[in-house]
Design a protein around this motif. Structure first.
Motif, mmCIF file in Angstrom:
data_model
loop_
_atom_site.group_PDB
_atom_site.id
_atom_site.type_symbol
_atom_site.label_atom_id
_atom_site.label_comp_id
_atom_site.label_asym_id
_atom_site.label_seq_id
_atom_site.Cartn_x
_atom_site.Cartn_y
_atom_site.Cartn_z
ATOM 1 N N VAL A 14 1.027 -1.191 0.140
ATOM 2 C CA VAL A 14 0.064 0.082 0.117
ATOM 3 C C VAL A 14 0.834 1.002 -0.046
ATOM 4 C CG1 VAL A 14 -1.773 1.437 1.197
ATOM 5 C CG2 VAL A 14 -1.921 -1.125 1.100
ATOM 6 N N GLY A 15 0.693 2.271 -0.972
ATOM 7 C CA GLY A 15 1.405 3.484 -0.975
ATOM 8 C C GLY A 15 2.330 3.351 -1.887
ATOM 9 N N ARG A 60 -5.379 8.476 -8.992
ATOM 10 C CA ARG A 60 -4.082 7.999 -9.060
ATOM 11 C C ARG A 60 -3.871 6.713 -10.219
ATOM 12 N NH1 ARG A 60 -7.425 5.849 -5.209
ATOM 13 N NH2 ARG A 60 -7.837 3.742 -5.332
ATOM 14 N N ARG A 76 -0.381 5.718 -6.035
ATOM 15 C CA ARG A 76 -0.270 5.211 -4.674
ATOM 16 C C ARG A 76 -1.098 4.405 -4.304
ATOM 17 N NH1 ARG A 76 -0.059 10.646 -5.094
ATOM 18 N NH2 ARG A 76 -2.420 10.537 -4.869
ATOM 19 N N GLN A 78 -3.879 1.638 -3.179
ATOM 20 C CA GLN A 78 -4.588 1.518 -2.143
ATOM 21 C C GLN A 78 -5.064 0.299 -1.815
ATOM 22 O OE1 GLN A 78 -5.686 4.379 -0.038
ATOM 23 N NE2 GLN A 78 -3.773 5.094 -1.247
ATOM 24 N N PRO A 79 -5.399 -0.307 -0.701
ATOM 25 C CA PRO A 79 -6.016 -1.662 -0.515
ATOM 26 C C PRO A 79 -6.882 -2.076 -1.589
ATOM 27 C CG PRO A 79 -6.122 -0.565 1.582
ATOM 28 C CD PRO A 79 -5.731 0.567 0.289
ATOM 29 N N GLU A 80 -7.779 -1.338 -2.038
ATOM 30 C CA GLU A 80 -8.805 -1.863 -3.240
ATOM 31 C C GLU A 80 -8.274 -2.079 -4.741
ATOM 32 O OE1 GLU A 80 -9.049 1.023 -1.289
ATOM 33 O OE2 GLU A 80 -9.741 2.642 -2.469
ATOM 34 N N ASP A 81 -7.024 -1.720 -4.566
ATOM 35 C CA ASP A 81 -6.471 -1.630 -6.132
ATOM 36 C C ASP A 81 -5.783 -3.357 -6.348
ATOM 37 O OD1 ASP A 81 -4.943 1.492 -5.651
ATOM 38 O OD2 ASP A 81 -6.963 1.012 -6.323
#
Lengths: 105, 121
Positions: A14-15, A60, A76, A78-81
């Motif tokens: 993440v990030g 993003r 960046r 995210q958990p949903e990606d």
């Protein structure tokens, strides 16, 4: 027209910033789209015409490229990606998809 | 936009099956439509596309001669009639909407249904 995605799978945090590549076997101009798919779900359009981000898709996500070489970048994570990603050419029939990139945590 | 597929089933090799996709939330008769399939654990594979009026149809090599795509604009419904089914046809079949109306060009697919599962066994 064959589309080759790389990598086939990718682990990230993440990030992180990640880039997925799609290479076409011949020039397709900017006739390329990117889709995201969660397991068991319908694909979702992210980017069309190589670099146009679909309405409602977070900023993003970005696409670039023309001719034979294309990229999808998530700036960046995210958990949903964490999902699978596919490129698709609409330069000519038959429509073709890349083999997919699985993005894992 | 909502696309709802139905008709998937377990069939034996050589049998036939028809899938339906009921569309809502957009002017169905203005948009070309497409079927895309996905075998279990595999990637996306284009099957067939039909123009908004139904008079321009394209098939993949694997579908040509065995599958027939059609539409009923009066019922906002897309169909895929499949014959001579093979083991390798086992997949989830998604219907998808073309992004731009009245487009005869190969499509970008901006809305997808959840899919209908076909098992050939």
């Amino acid at each position: 027209i064959q589309l080759t995605q790389s990598p086939s799978s990718l682990s990230a945090f993440v990030g992180d910033r990640v880039t997925i590549t799609c290479r076409a076997s011949q020039s397709i101009g900017i006739s390329l789209a990117w889709y995201q798919q969660d397991p068991g779900k319908a694909p979702k359009l992210l980017v069309y015409s190589a670099s146009s981000v679909q309405t409602g898709v977070p900023s993003r996500f970005s696409g670039a490229g023309a001719g034979t070489d294309f990229t999808l970048t998530i700036s960046r994570l995210q958990p949903e990606d964490f999902a699978s990603y596919y490129c698709q050419q609409f330069h000519r029939y038959p429509l073709t998809f890349g083999q997919g990139t699985r993005l894992e945590i | 936009v909502q696309l709802l597929e139905s008709g998937g089933n377990v069939v034996q090799p050589g049998e036939s099956l028809t899938l339906s996709c009921v569309a809502s939330g957009f002017p169905f008769s203005s948009y070309a439509m497409t079927w895309v399939r996905q075998a279990p654990g595999k990637g996306l594979e284009w099957v067939a596309s039909v123009s908004n009026s139904g008079d321009n149809i394209q098939y993949s090599d694997s579908a040509r001669g065995r599958f027939t795509i059609s539409r009923d604009n009066s019922k906002n419904t897309l169909f895929l009639h499949m014959t001579s089914l093979r083991l390798e046809d086992s997949a989830t079949f998604h219907c998808a909407k073309t992004m731009f109306p009245y487009s005869g060009a190969p499509p970008t697919l901006d809305s997808w249904g959840q899919g209908s599962l076909v098992i050939v066994s």
